[in-house]
Scaffold this motif. Structure first.
Motif, PDB file in Angstrom:
ATOM      1  N   GLN A 168       0.828  -1.207   0.000  1.00 40.96           N
ATOM      2  CA  GLN A 168       0.000   0.000   0.000  1.00 40.96           C
ATOM      3  C   GLN A 168       0.865   1.261   0.000  1.00 40.96           C
ATOM      4  OE1 GLN A 168      -3.262  -0.024  -0.587  1.00 40.96           O
ATOM      5  NE2 GLN A 168      -2.993  -2.253  -0.748  1.00 40.96           N
ATOM      6  N   HIS A 169       1.973   1.219   0.715  1.00 38.18           N
ATOM      7  CA  HIS A 169       2.894   2.360   0.721  1.00 38.18           C
ATOM      8  C   HIS A 169       3.461   2.579  -0.675  1.00 38.18           C
ATOM      9  CE1 HIS A 169       5.813   5.291   1.918  1.00 38.18           C
ATOM     10  NE2 HIS A 169       6.852   4.478   1.733  1.00 38.18           N
ATOM     11  N   ALA A 170       3.853   1.491  -1.342  1.00 29.02           N
ATOM     12  CA  ALA A 170       4.388   1.604  -2.694  1.00 29.02           C
ATOM     13  C   ALA A 170       3.330   2.165  -3.643  1.00 29.02           C
ATOM     14  CB  ALA A 170       4.872   0.241  -3.181  1.00 29.02           C
ATOM     15  N   GLY A 171       2.083   1.676  -3.489  1.00 28.74           N
ATOM     16  CA  GLY A 171       0.994   2.206  -4.314  1.00 28.74           C
ATOM     17  C   GLY A 171       0.773   3.689  -4.079  1.00 28.74           C
ATOM     18  N   GLY A 172       0.891   4.119  -2.829  1.00 30.68           N
ATOM     19  CA  GLY A 172       0.744   5.538  -2.512  1.00 30.68           C
ATOM     20  C   GLY A 172       1.830   6.383  -3.146  1.00 30.68           C
ATOM     21  N   LEU A 173       3.049   5.877  -3.170  1.00 29.41           N
ATOM     22  CA  LEU A 173       4.145   6.593  -3.818  1.00 29.41           C
ATOM     23  C   LEU A 173       3.885   6.747  -5.319  1.00 29.41           C
ATOM     24  CD1 LEU A 173       7.239   4.965  -2.051  1.00 29.41           C
ATOM     25  CD2 LEU A 173       6.444   7.323  -1.785  1.00 29.41           C
ATOM     26  N   LEU A 174       3.390   5.677  -5.941  1.00 27.61           N
ATOM     27  CA  LEU A 174       3.082   5.747  -7.368  1.00 27.61           C
ATOM     28  C   LEU A 174       1.950   6.735  -7.645  1.00 27.61           C
ATOM     29  CD1 LEU A 174       3.339   1.934  -8.148  1.00 27.61           C
ATOM     30  CD2 LEU A 174       4.823   3.718  -9.081  1.00 27.61           C
ATOM     31  N   LYS A 175       0.934   6.737  -6.789  1.00 26.25           N
ATOM     32  CA  LYS A 175      -0.164   7.701  -6.938  1.00 26.25           C
ATOM     33  C   LYS A 175       0.323   9.134  -6.812  1.00 26.25           C
ATOM     34  CE  LYS A 175      -3.986   4.835  -5.189  1.00 26.25           C
ATOM     35  NZ  LYS A 175      -4.971   4.661  -4.088  1.00 26.25           N
ATOM     36  N   ALA A 176       1.370   9.329  -6.008  1.00 22.24           N
ATOM     37  CA  ALA A 176       1.926  10.669  -5.785  1.00 22.24           C
ATOM     38  C   ALA A 176       2.897  11.088  -6.881  1.00 22.24           C
ATOM     39  CB  ALA A 176       2.621  10.714  -4.430  1.00 22.24           C
ATOM     40  N   GLY A 177       3.045  10.252  -7.907  1.00 16.30           N
ATOM     41  CA  GLY A 177       3.912  10.606  -9.033  1.00 16.30           C
ATOM     42  C   GLY A 177       5.366  10.221  -8.848  1.00 16.30           C
ATOM     43  N   GLU A 178       5.644   9.334  -7.882  1.00 17.85           N
ATOM     44  CA  GLU A 178       7.022   8.893  -7.651  1.00 17.85           C
ATOM     45  C   GLU A 178       7.342   7.638  -8.468  1.00 17.85           C
ATOM     46  OE1 GLU A 178       9.098  10.673  -6.166  1.00 17.85           O
ATOM     47  OE2 GLU A 178       7.812  12.070  -5.045  1.00 17.85           O
ATOM     48  N   VAL A 179       8.623   7.310  -8.517  1.00 15.48           N
ATOM     49  CA  VAL A 179       9.086   6.127  -9.248  1.00 15.48           C
ATOM     50  C   VAL A 179       9.458   5.041  -8.242  1.00 15.48           C
ATOM     51  CG1 VAL A 179      10.813   5.221 -10.846  1.00 15.48           C
ATOM     52  CG2 VAL A 179       9.939   7.555 -11.144  1.00 15.48           C
ATOM     53  N   VAL A 180       8.926   3.838  -8.463  1.00  9.20           N
ATOM     54  CA  VAL A 180       9.161   2.711  -7.563  1.00  9.20           C
ATOM     55  C   VAL A 180       9.610   1.504  -8.390  1.00  9.20           C
ATOM     56  CG1 VAL A 180       8.121   1.113  -5.911  1.00  9.20           C
ATOM     57  CG2 VAL A 180       7.422   3.530  -5.924  1.00  9.20           C
ATOM     58  N   ALA A 181      10.738   0.908  -8.026  1.00 10.56           N
ATOM     59  CA  ALA A 181      11.189  -0.318  -8.691  1.00 10.56           C
ATOM     60  C   ALA A 181      10.437  -1.507  -8.109  1.00 10.56           C
ATOM     61  CB  ALA A 181      12.692  -0.502  -8.511  1.00 10.56           C
ATOM     62  N   PHE A 182      10.001  -2.414  -8.987  1.00 11.92           N
ATOM     63  CA  PHE A 182       9.163  -3.532  -8.544  1.00 11.92           C
ATOM     64  C   PHE A 182       9.640  -4.830  -9.197  1.00 11.92           C
ATOM     65  CE2 PHE A 182       7.428  -1.893 -12.444  1.00 11.92           C
ATOM     66  CZ  PHE A 182       6.913  -2.987 -13.129  1.00 11.92           C
ATOM     67  N   PRO A 183       9.348  -5.970  -8.550  1.00 17.00           N
ATOM     68  CA  PRO A 183       9.784  -7.255  -9.094  1.00 17.00           C
ATOM     69  C   PRO A 183       8.818  -7.787 -10.143  1.00 17.00           C
ATOM     70  CG  PRO A 183       8.637  -7.603  -7.035  1.00 17.00           C
ATOM     71  CD  PRO A 183       8.671  -6.108  -7.250  1.00 17.00           C
ATOM     72  N   THR A 184       9.332  -8.552 -11.087  1.00 15.80           N
ATOM     73  CA  THR A 184       8.507  -9.376 -11.969  1.00 15.80           C
ATOM     74  C   THR A 184       9.192 -10.738 -12.057  1.00 15.80           C
ATOM     75  OG1 THR A 184       9.552  -8.980 -14.130  1.00 15.80           O
ATOM     76  CG2 THR A 184       8.007  -7.299 -13.334  1.00 15.80           C
ATOM     77  N   GLU A 185       8.615 -11.648 -12.822  1.00 11.39           N
ATOM     78  CA  GLU A 185       9.242 -12.946 -12.994  1.00 11.39           C
ATOM     79  C   GLU A 185      10.427 -12.895 -13.968  1.00 11.39           C
ATOM     80  OE1 GLU A 185       6.270 -12.943 -16.373  1.00 11.39           O
ATOM     81  OE2 GLU A 185       6.670 -11.888 -14.504  1.00 11.39           O
ATOM     82  N   THR A 186      10.540 -11.816 -14.750  1.00 13.29           N
ATOM     83  CA  THR A 186      11.614 -11.715 -15.740  1.00 13.29           C
ATOM     84  C   THR A 186      12.797 -10.930 -15.175  1.00 13.29           C
ATOM     85  OG1 THR A 186      10.503  -9.773 -16.725  1.00 13.29           O
ATOM     86  CG2 THR A 186      10.045 -11.951 -17.699  1.00 13.29           C
ATOM     87  N   VAL A 187      12.642  -9.609 -15.043  1.00 19.82           N
ATOM     88  CA  VAL A 187      13.644  -8.746 -14.408  1.00 19.82           C
ATOM     89  C   VAL A 187      12.902  -7.716 -13.567  1.00 19.82           C
ATOM     90  CG1 VAL A 187      15.285  -9.038 -16.322  1.00 19.82           C
ATOM     91  CG2 VAL A 187      13.719  -7.075 -16.338  1.00 19.82           C
ATOM     92  N   TYR A 188      13.619  -6.957 -12.761  1.00 16.02           N
ATOM     93  CA  TYR A 188      12.980  -5.888 -11.982  1.00 16.02           C
ATOM     94  C   TYR A 188      12.625  -4.729 -12.917  1.00 16.02           C
ATOM     95  CZ  TYR A 188      13.528  -7.692  -7.246  1.00 16.02           C
ATOM     96  OH  TYR A 188      13.396  -8.428  -6.089  1.00 16.02           O
ATOM     97  N   GLY A 189      11.452  -4.123 -12.662  1.00 14.77           N
ATOM     98  CA  GLY A 189      10.989  -3.015 -13.489  1.00 14.77           C
ATOM     99  C   GLY A 189      11.000  -1.701 -12.738  1.00 14.77           C
ATOM    100  N   LEU A 190      10.971  -0.619 -13.496  1.00 12.45           N
ATOM    101  CA  LEU A 190      10.962   0.733 -12.923  1.00 12.45           C
ATOM    102  C   LEU A 190       9.574   1.317 -13.144  1.00 12.45           C
ATOM    103  CD1 LEU A 190      13.238   2.259 -11.510  1.00 12.45           C
ATOM    104  CD2 LEU A 190      13.709   3.436 -13.656  1.00 12.45           C
ATOM    105  N   GLY A 191       8.784   1.383 -12.066  1.00 14.79           N
ATOM    106  CA  GLY A 191       7.378   1.720 -12.183  1.00 14.79           C
ATOM    107  C   GLY A 191       7.058   3.176 -11.947  1.00 14.79           C
ATOM    108  N   LYS A 246       8.328  10.965 -17.071  1.00 18.32           N
ATOM    109  CA  LYS A 246       9.580  11.661 -17.382  1.00 18.32           C
ATOM    110  C   LYS A 246      10.649  11.352 -16.332  1.00 18.32           C
ATOM    111  CE  LYS A 246       7.606  15.547 -19.981  1.00 18.32           C
ATOM    112  NZ  LYS A 246       7.317  17.010 -19.973  1.00 18.32           N
ATOM    113  N   LYS A 247      10.230  11.122 -15.081  1.00 11.02           N
ATOM    114  CA  LYS A 247      11.187  10.766 -14.030  1.00 11.02           C
ATOM    115  C   LYS A 247      11.862   9.425 -14.334  1.00 11.02           C
ATOM    116  CE  LYS A 247       8.829  13.182 -10.217  1.00 11.02           C
ATOM    117  NZ  LYS A 247       8.156  13.000  -8.905  1.00 11.02           N
ATOM    118  N   VAL A 248      11.128   8.523 -14.967  1.00 17.43           N
ATOM    119  CA  VAL A 248      11.699   7.227 -15.351  1.00 17.43           C
ATOM    120  C   VAL A 248      12.806   7.418 -16.378  1.00 17.43           C
ATOM    121  CG1 VAL A 248      11.214   5.035 -16.516  1.00 17.43           C
ATOM    122  CG2 VAL A 248       9.616   5.924 -14.810  1.00 17.43           C
ATOM    123  N   PHE A 249      12.535   8.238 -17.386  1.00 23.75           N
ATOM    124  CA  PHE A 249      13.557   8.518 -18.403  1.00 23.75           C
ATOM    125  C   PHE A 249      14.794   9.140 -17.768  1.00 23.75           C
ATOM    126  CE2 PHE A 249       9.905   8.076 -21.214  1.00 23.75           C
ATOM    127  CZ  PHE A 249      10.451   7.475 -22.334  1.00 23.75           C
TER     128      PHE A 249
END
Length: 335
Positions: A12-35, A45-48
């Motif tokens: 829920q904290h991670a979801g709140g950060l994403l809602k606030a326009g922040e960038v959060v790295a997250f796991p997948t089964e392939t590689v980690y992603g930048l969300g 634009k923050k991801v770029f």
């Protein structure tokens, strides 16, 4: 910026950060992603910025369920069939966008966008907590080997993003297969765990494999990540070799060279633990270990050259060889 290290308890904290326009790295089964919120251009634009990614390199939108696609793209019957068979999983599907529904920052200026539904409970839970699709490029500095652990992400992204969710090492180790379903003939633009044969068997039609170790032209916008720019490459020199050349390679190895190979090849070459990185016994083992090994040796100051064994080009071995060729700049060992 202080980067938080989170766990699966912090959804829920991670979801709140994403809602606030922040960038959060997250796991997948392939590689980690930048969300980041795919509907928030400032967040994207923050991801770029964090990755140092070229603006014409499109981003994949990552979803928690198929229903999240409806507002953004036109989904053909064939694409729906692929989703039913392979999602959640390591297949990314390129579809035509609905007019004005997806930011050109996400699409790279194209009228198509790529979607994926990852086979990772934490990833899907975070997306649900965010309430929107998130962009999900690999969570590494652009051009470098992709991250398969949270520690890899920390190495590249500490101080650049709001948080990293640690869910342990990934299972597959290379990015998803990308198939273009916006063209007349389904076309694979990036190889991964889902193979050409599997796609053809599912769709009942010919699927073109357009993957290549060569980059697209400088004036062309790529439809999928990994097609145009230098990718997956450590700073150290990487050279591919064939198993048949293993003994010839052994004769020329220097003290600051290392070998990444399958266990049988390491045994034939009689290499010590200090000289070698095991790629296991199967194609799946090798693919899981490729980026981890490249990242490890890239941080070893005394190492100058990394020799990596090519795999049999069947199944996921094709994805392994694709990433390896890009890491090596197509350099091959020859006698």
């Amino acid at each position: 910026m202080k980067t938080e290290l989170l766990t699966s308890k912090d959804i829920q904290h991670a979801g709140g950060l994403l809602k606030a326009g922040e960038v959060v790295a997250f796991p997948t089964e392939t590689v980690y992603g930048l969300g980041a919120d795919a509907t928030n251009e400032l967040a994207v634009k923050k991801v770029f910025t964090a990755k140092g990614r070229p603006a014409d390199n499109p981003l994949i939108m990552t979803v928690a369920d198929v229903q999240q696609l409806d507002a953004f793209v036109v989904i053909s019957e064939a694409a729906q069939h692929l989703m039913a068979v392979f999602w959640p999983g390591s297949l990314t599907i390129i579809l035509p966008t609905k007019p004005g529904k997806v930011s050109m920052i996400v699409t790279g200026g194209l009228q198509t966008v790529a979607f994926r539904l990852p086979d990772n409970d934490v990833a899907r839970a975070v997306i649900r907590a965010a309430g929107v699709p998130i962009v999900g490029p690999s969570a590494n500095t652009s051009g470098k080997p992709s991250p398969t652990t949270a520690q890899h992400v920390w190495h590249d992204m500490n101080g650049k993003i709001a948080a990293i969710i640690d869910d342990g090492p990934t299972q597959i180790g290379v990015e998803s297969t990308v198939v273009d379903m916006s063209s007349k003939v389904p076309t694979i633009l990036r190889p991964g765990a889902v193979t050409q044969q599997q796609l053809q068997d599912t769709l009942g039609v010919t699927v073109i494999d357009a993957t290549s170790t060569k980059s697209v032209a400088s004036d062309v916008i790529p439809k999928a990540p990994g097609m145009k720019y230098r990718h997956y490459a450590p700073d150290k020199k990487v050279i591919m070799f064939d198993r048949l050349d293993a003994l010839d390679l052994k004769r020329i190895l220097q003290s600051n060279d290392v070998v990444m190979a399958q266990d049988t090849t390491i045994a034939v070459m009689q290499l010590s633990l200090e000289q070698s990185w095991s790629l296991g016994e199967t194609l799946e083992n090798a693919t899981e270990q490729l980026f981890a090994g490249l990242r490890f040796y890239d941080d070893e100051e005394q190492i100058t050259t990394i020799y990596v064994e090519k795999m049999s080009p069947i199944g996921i071995g094709k994805a392994f060889n694709n990433r390896l060729a890009k890491s090596a700049g197509n350099q091959e060992f020859s006698i």
